[in-house]
Write a protein that holds these residues in place. Structure first.
Motif, PDB file in Angstrom:
ATOM      1  N   GLU A  82       0.835  -1.187   0.000  1.00  0.00           N
ATOM      2  CA  GLU A  82       0.000   0.000   0.000  1.00  0.00           C
ATOM      3  C   GLU A  82       0.872   1.241   0.000  1.00  0.00           C
ATOM      4  O   GLU A  82       2.059   1.189   0.333  1.00  0.00           O
ATOM      5  CB  GLU A  82      -0.918   0.025   1.226  1.00  0.00           C
ATOM      6  N   CYS A  83       0.275   2.355  -0.399  1.00  0.00           N
ATOM      7  CA  CYS A  83       0.942   3.650  -0.307  1.00  0.00           C
ATOM      8  C   CYS A  83      -0.128   4.727  -0.325  1.00  0.00           C
ATOM      9  O   CYS A  83      -1.284   4.467  -0.656  1.00  0.00           O
ATOM     10  CB  CYS A  83       1.961   3.858  -1.426  1.00  0.00           C
ATOM     11  N   THR A  84       0.276   5.923   0.050  1.00  0.00           N
ATOM     12  CA  THR A  84      -0.599   7.078   0.006  1.00  0.00           C
ATOM     13  C   THR A  84       0.091   8.151  -0.812  1.00  0.00           C
ATOM     14  O   THR A  84       1.268   8.449  -0.579  1.00  0.00           O
ATOM     15  CB  THR A  84      -0.880   7.624   1.430  1.00  0.00           C
ATOM     16  N   VAL A  85      -0.625   8.716  -1.769  1.00  0.00           N
ATOM     17  CA  VAL A  85      -0.089   9.808  -2.577  1.00  0.00           C
ATOM     18  C   VAL A  85      -0.883  11.058  -2.241  1.00  0.00           C
ATOM     19  O   VAL A  85      -2.116  11.055  -2.274  1.00  0.00           O
ATOM     20  CB  VAL A  85      -0.189   9.487  -4.088  1.00  0.00           C
ATOM     21  N   ARG A  86      -0.150  12.122  -1.894  1.00  0.00           N
ATOM     22  CA  ARG A  86      -0.784  13.363  -1.446  1.00  0.00           C
ATOM     23  C   ARG A  86      -0.301  14.521  -2.319  1.00  0.00           C
ATOM     24  O   ARG A  86       0.899  14.717  -2.502  1.00  0.00           O
ATOM     25  CB  ARG A  86      -0.421  13.634   0.010  1.00  0.00           C
ATOM     26  N   TRP A  87      -1.241  15.302  -2.845  1.00  0.00           N
ATOM     27  CA  TRP A  87      -0.923  16.501  -3.609  1.00  0.00           C
ATOM     28  C   TRP A  87      -0.491  17.593  -2.653  1.00  0.00           C
ATOM     29  O   TRP A  87      -1.150  17.842  -1.640  1.00  0.00           O
ATOM     30  CB  TRP A  87      -2.146  16.931  -4.404  1.00  0.00           C
ATOM     31  N   ALA A 101      -0.566  21.146  -2.411  1.00  0.00           N
ATOM     32  CA  ALA A 101      -1.307  22.190  -3.116  1.00  0.00           C
ATOM     33  C   ALA A 101      -0.515  23.466  -3.360  1.00  0.00           C
ATOM     34  O   ALA A 101      -0.665  24.103  -4.399  1.00  0.00           O
ATOM     35  CB  ALA A 101      -2.595  22.511  -2.355  1.00  0.00           C
ATOM     36  N   ASP A 102       0.346  23.849  -2.436  1.00  0.00           N
ATOM     37  CA  ASP A 102       1.085  25.105  -2.607  1.00  0.00           C
ATOM     38  C   ASP A 102       2.377  24.925  -3.407  1.00  0.00           C
ATOM     39  O   ASP A 102       3.186  25.840  -3.506  1.00  0.00           O
ATOM     40  CB  ASP A 102       1.373  25.756  -1.256  1.00  0.00           C
ATOM     41  N   ALA A 103       2.573  23.769  -4.018  1.00  0.00           N
ATOM     42  CA  ALA A 103       3.796  23.492  -4.770  1.00  0.00           C
ATOM     43  C   ALA A 103       3.500  23.123  -6.224  1.00  0.00           C
ATOM     44  O   ALA A 103       4.222  22.334  -6.829  1.00  0.00           O
ATOM     45  CB  ALA A 103       4.582  22.384  -4.077  1.00  0.00           C
ATOM     46  N   GLY A 104       2.434  23.652  -6.785  1.00  0.00           N
ATOM     47  CA  GLY A 104       2.105  23.346  -8.177  1.00  0.00           C
ATOM     48  C   GLY A 104       1.472  21.977  -8.297  1.00  0.00           C
ATOM     49  O   GLY A 104       0.374  21.751  -7.811  1.00  0.00           O
ATOM     50  N   MET A 105       2.188  21.051  -8.915  1.00  0.00           N
ATOM     51  CA  MET A 105       1.666  19.692  -9.101  1.00  0.00           C
ATOM     52  C   MET A 105       2.529  18.647  -8.397  1.00  0.00           C
ATOM     53  O   MET A 105       2.567  17.489  -8.800  1.00  0.00           O
ATOM     54  CB  MET A 105       1.560  19.365 -10.590  1.00  0.00           C
ATOM     55  N   VAL A 106       3.220  19.031  -7.344  1.00  0.00           N
ATOM     56  CA  VAL A 106       4.044  18.082  -6.591  1.00  0.00           C
ATOM     57  C   VAL A 106       3.141  17.081  -5.880  1.00  0.00           C
ATOM     58  O   VAL A 106       2.132  17.452  -5.273  1.00  0.00           O
ATOM     59  CB  VAL A 106       4.954  18.802  -5.574  1.00  0.00           C
ATOM     60  N   MET A 107       3.504  15.823  -5.993  1.00  0.00           N
ATOM     61  CA  MET A 107       2.819  14.744  -5.293  1.00  0.00           C
ATOM     62  C   MET A 107       3.845  14.071  -4.384  1.00  0.00           C
ATOM     63  O   MET A 107       4.961  13.792  -4.815  1.00  0.00           O
ATOM     64  CB  MET A 107       2.281  13.697  -6.270  1.00  0.00           C
ATOM     65  N   LEU A 108       3.481  13.827  -3.149  1.00  0.00           N
ATOM     66  CA  LEU A 108       4.336  13.102  -2.220  1.00  0.00           C
ATOM     67  C   LEU A 108       3.712  11.742  -1.953  1.00  0.00           C
ATOM     68  O   LEU A 108       2.556  11.658  -1.544  1.00  0.00           O
ATOM     69  CB  LEU A 108       4.502  13.853  -0.901  1.00  0.00           C
ATOM     70  N   ALA A 109       4.481  10.713  -2.184  1.00  0.00           N
ATOM     71  CA  ALA A 109       4.012   9.354  -1.940  1.00  0.00           C
ATOM     72  C   ALA A 109       4.683   8.834  -0.677  1.00  0.00           C
ATOM     73  O   ALA A 109       5.887   8.987  -0.498  1.00  0.00           O
ATOM     74  CB  ALA A 109       4.367   8.455  -3.122  1.00  0.00           C
ATOM     75  N   HIS A 139       8.790   4.863   3.353  1.00  0.00           N
ATOM     76  CA  HIS A 139       9.630   5.759   2.580  1.00  0.00           C
ATOM     77  C   HIS A 139       8.793   6.812   1.866  1.00  0.00           C
ATOM     78  O   HIS A 139       7.614   6.601   1.594  1.00  0.00           O
ATOM     79  CB  HIS A 139      10.467   4.974   1.568  1.00  0.00           C
ATOM     80  N   THR A 140       9.428   7.940   1.553  1.00  0.00           N
ATOM     81  CA  THR A 140       8.753   9.026   0.870  1.00  0.00           C
ATOM     82  C   THR A 140       9.377   9.244  -0.497  1.00  0.00           C
ATOM     83  O   THR A 140      10.597   9.213  -0.643  1.00  0.00           O
ATOM     84  CB  THR A 140       8.843  10.327   1.696  1.00  0.00           C
ATOM     85  N   LEU A 141       8.539   9.476  -1.490  1.00  0.00           N
ATOM     86  CA  LEU A 141       8.975   9.722  -2.854  1.00  0.00           C
ATOM     87  C   LEU A 141       8.220  10.938  -3.376  1.00  0.00           C
ATOM     88  O   LEU A 141       6.995  10.991  -3.277  1.00  0.00           O
ATOM     89  CB  LEU A 141       8.662   8.496  -3.725  1.00  0.00           C
ATOM     90  N   ALA A 142       8.951  11.897  -3.927  1.00  0.00           N
ATOM     91  CA  ALA A 142       8.322  13.076  -4.512  1.00  0.00           C
ATOM     92  C   ALA A 142       8.212  12.898  -6.017  1.00  0.00           C
ATOM     93  O   ALA A 142       9.075  12.299  -6.649  1.00  0.00           O
ATOM     94  CB  ALA A 142       9.143  14.318  -4.190  1.00  0.00           C
TER      95      ALA A 142
END
Length: 140
Positions: free
Chosen positions: A2-7, A9-17, A23-26
């Motif tokens: 499983e993972c969670t991807v979060r937009w 909002a104040d960074a354009g179209m950056v998504m953080l997974a 672990h975190t992936l941008a």
């Protein structure tokens, strides 16, 4: 898995997974799509995942065969469809494997086993893309 991807909002179209393993992936998009080019594109991360998956297999297969593998690099080139959904339509994976007295047939066999049996990522991508592989062996 499983993972969670979060937009972000104040960074354009950056998504953080955030992955299930902690672990975190941008990821980000191109400027023409509202992104700011701050991180890899989502489709690039998919390609990277396929490369990592198959490289992992190749190294493990060679190690289990008691071969003195010291390095493995995979250079991936992808083509995408021109219309939506812009899936991968062709992939070439060029393996550069190094080691001591590493026989080319053993490396070719490891690549074939990864592609035909073990690599989940290339198995999925192979549903839409023609996948080709090339192999280069270098002395350590």
């Amino acid at each position: 898995m499983e993972c969670t991807v979060r937009w972000v909002a104040d960074a354009g179209m950056v998504m953080l997974a955030e992955t299930g393993s902690g672990h975190t992936l941008a990821m980000d998009g191109a400027p023409e799509g509202g992104g700011r080019n701050l991180a890899p594109r989502p489709m690039e991360t998919l390609l990277v995942g396929a490369g990592g998956c198959t490289a992992y297999d190749v190294v493990l297969i060679l190690q289990r065969g008691r071969h003195a593998v010291t390095g493995c690099e995979v250079k991936l080139q992808a083509e995408r469809a021109t219309t939506d959904p812009k899936v991968f339509t062709a992939l070439n994976l060029h393996f550069i494997v190094s080691g001591r007295d590493l026989p080319l047939p053993a490396v070719e066999r490891a690549v074939a086993l990864s592609h035909e049996k073990y690599c989940s990522a290339t198995a999925m991508l192979g549903r839409t893309a023609t996948i080709t592989t090339t192999v280069e062996v270098r002395a350590a």
